[in-house]
Design an enzyme around this catalytic site. Structure first.
Site, mmCIF file in Angstrom:
data_model
loop_
_atom_site.group_PDB
_atom_site.id
_atom_site.type_symbol
_atom_site.label_atom_id
_atom_site.label_comp_id
_atom_site.label_asym_id
_atom_site.label_seq_id
_atom_site.Cartn_x
_atom_site.Cartn_y
_atom_site.Cartn_z
ATOM 1 N N ASN A 105 25.774 29.925 -17.976
ATOM 2 C CA ASN A 105 24.444 29.331 -17.881
ATOM 3 C C ASN A 105 23.538 29.872 -18.984
ATOM 4 O OD1 ASN A 105 21.798 30.791 -16.872
ATOM 5 N ND2 ASN A 105 23.518 31.924 -15.969
ATOM 6 N N PHE A 108 15.218 31.448 -17.438
ATOM 7 C CA PHE A 108 14.120 31.737 -16.492
ATOM 8 C C PHE A 108 13.307 30.484 -16.169
ATOM 9 C CE2 PHE A 108 13.530 36.551 -17.653
ATOM 10 C CZ PHE A 108 14.739 36.839 -17.054
ATOM 11 N N SER A 140 18.798 39.467 -18.804
ATOM 12 C CA SER A 140 19.284 38.109 -19.011
ATOM 13 C C SER A 140 19.495 37.867 -20.496
ATOM 14 C CB SER A 140 18.280 37.090 -18.470
ATOM 15 O OG SER A 140 18.626 35.791 -18.889
ATOM 16 N N ASN A 151 19.355 35.019 -21.903
ATOM 17 C CA ASN A 151 18.816 33.700 -22.221
ATOM 18 C C ASN A 151 17.325 33.678 -22.553
ATOM 19 O OD1 ASN A 151 21.394 32.520 -21.691
ATOM 20 N ND2 ASN A 151 20.961 32.680 -19.498
ATOM 21 N N THR A 152 16.697 34.842 -22.600
ATOM 22 C CA THR A 152 15.308 34.950 -23.036
ATOM 23 C C THR A 152 15.277 35.839 -24.271
ATOM 24 O OG1 THR A 152 14.397 34.657 -20.816
ATOM 25 C CG2 THR A 152 13.002 35.764 -22.426
ATOM 26 N N LYS A 154 17.577 45.826 -13.402
ATOM 27 C CA LYS A 154 18.860 45.135 -13.535
ATOM 28 C C LYS A 154 19.285 45.145 -14.985
ATOM 29 C CE LYS A 154 21.290 40.939 -12.065
ATOM 30 N NZ LYS A 154 21.185 39.735 -11.220
ATOM 31 N N ASN A 191 24.029 42.071 -14.899
ATOM 32 C CA ASN A 191 23.710 40.672 -15.150
ATOM 33 C C ASN A 191 24.932 39.964 -15.754
ATOM 34 O OD1 ASN A 191 22.067 38.294 -15.577
ATOM 35 N ND2 ASN A 191 20.293 39.635 -15.755
#
Length: 349
Positions: A111, A115, A174, A176-177, A209, A238
């Protein structure tokens, strides 16, 4: 949805895009179609961590319920705790679609959601109405993609959610940021965690995390930051940006975080290292690739006091929660443990 309903619905859900299937599942849970776990938890599974009493150690990981829509429904399924989010101060749409990719042969998902969420206030309003009588509720906070002051975003989230949850998770991992994982460095992480602790309006435990894609020096920095700031625990881990050779080539080329079975071994090794670096002094939550009681037990023996799952639910449905709990209780007794506490870190000491 209950196990029988999941068996019926799975072929239909598999025909939908991953995001459409997820929204359908959230909608079903909101309508009360998730079922209800009637069986009381085995006392051997109870454990106290962060000043909180967990009836069982199996939790729902952040990412499933980004907007605190179905936390109560998740707890009714038998989870010992459920964590909503990641929530950012302002609503944001996330990255362009498509951004979720199933890998059914590998029991995995990639994925790059970024966020996507309805924002802090929407989650906070729902959190005020949560039924927390059946389990522990966590809130996972992050920063907006276009934020110029990351620390301020986390401070805002901590101040708003701390009176409404049992614990807070600071998500700095994450993939993805942009720039988020840079917050795992010792200096900035110490500053961030200190600021979050000070911003709380209620003295709830704070956890951080972390990513699985870290080297030993990174882990040492994180453990020292956790000790220096006296936070309550660390969640390991994560999703990963690594791409094992077993993945289909076309999907392996997709950017984003990989979760599910391929993440189990690397995340468990990171968990074991963090446990050893901290001398077992920092409570850990093990996440990554858990799809059976054996997986949950391995995380616990590697140093986790609690575990979380998400991706395996995509392929196995909510009945997995009960199977993990009953299997875990059986494994504890088979190895001569009288309580979960005694098994924590058994293979990492």
């Amino acid at each position: 949805m209950s196990i029988d309903r999941f068996t019926f619905a799975k072929p239909i859900l598999s025909l939908l895009s991953p995001e459409a299937a997820h929204r359908a599942t959230i909608h079903a849970l909101r309508l009360g179609l998730g079922g209800h776990s009637q069986k009381p938890d085995d006392p051997i599974l109870a454990i106290r961590r962060f000043g909180l009493d967990f009836a069982n150690p199996v939790g729902l990981a952040a990412g499933f319920d980004k907007n605190a829509e179905v936390v109560s429904a998740a707890l009714r399924l038998g989870f010992g705790f459920a964590e909503f989010g990641t929530v950012t101060p302002r609503p944001q749409p996330g990255n362009p679609k498509p951004r979720i990719f199933r890998l059914p042969d590998q029991h995995a998902v990639i994925n790059r959601l970024g966020f996507n969420n309805a924002g802090l206030e929407a989650a906070a309003q729902r959190a005020t109405r949560l039924d927390r009588s059946r389990g522990i509720v966590g809130g996972n906070i992050g920063k907006n993609k276009d934020s110029t002051d990351a620390v301020a975003d986390y401070v805002t989230g901590a101040a708003r959610l701390s009176p409404l949850v049992d614990y807070l998770t600071v998500n700095v991992s994450s993939p993805n940021t942009p720039g988020l994982r840079a917050l795992q460095g010792r200096g900035i992480l110490t500053e961030l965690l200190s600021a979050v602790q000070q911003a709380r309006k209620a003295p709830v435990p704070v956890l951080v995390k972390i990513a699985p894609d870290l080297i030993a020096s990174d882990l040492d920095d994180i453990v020292h930051a956790a000790i220096d700031t006296k936070i309550a625990g660390i969640i390991v881990s994560n999703t990963t940006i690594d791409r094992p050779a077993s993945l289909p080539r076309d999907l392996a080329a997709e950017t984003g975080g990989l979760s599910g079975a391929p993440l189990f071994e690397p995340s468990t090794e990171i968990l074991r290292q963090v446990y050893r670096l901290s001398g077992g002094a920092i409570p850990l939550i093990g996440v990554g690739g858990i799809s059976s009681a054996d997986d949950a037990y391995a995380k616990i023996r590697a140093g986790a006091s609690l575990v979380q799952l998400y991706t395996a639910l995509v392929y196995q449905g909510p009945g997995l929660v009960g199977r993990i709990k009953s299997g875990l209780a059986a494994r504890l007794r088979a190895d001569g443990f009288t309580c979960l506490e005694d098994a924590v870190g058994a293979d990492a000491r």
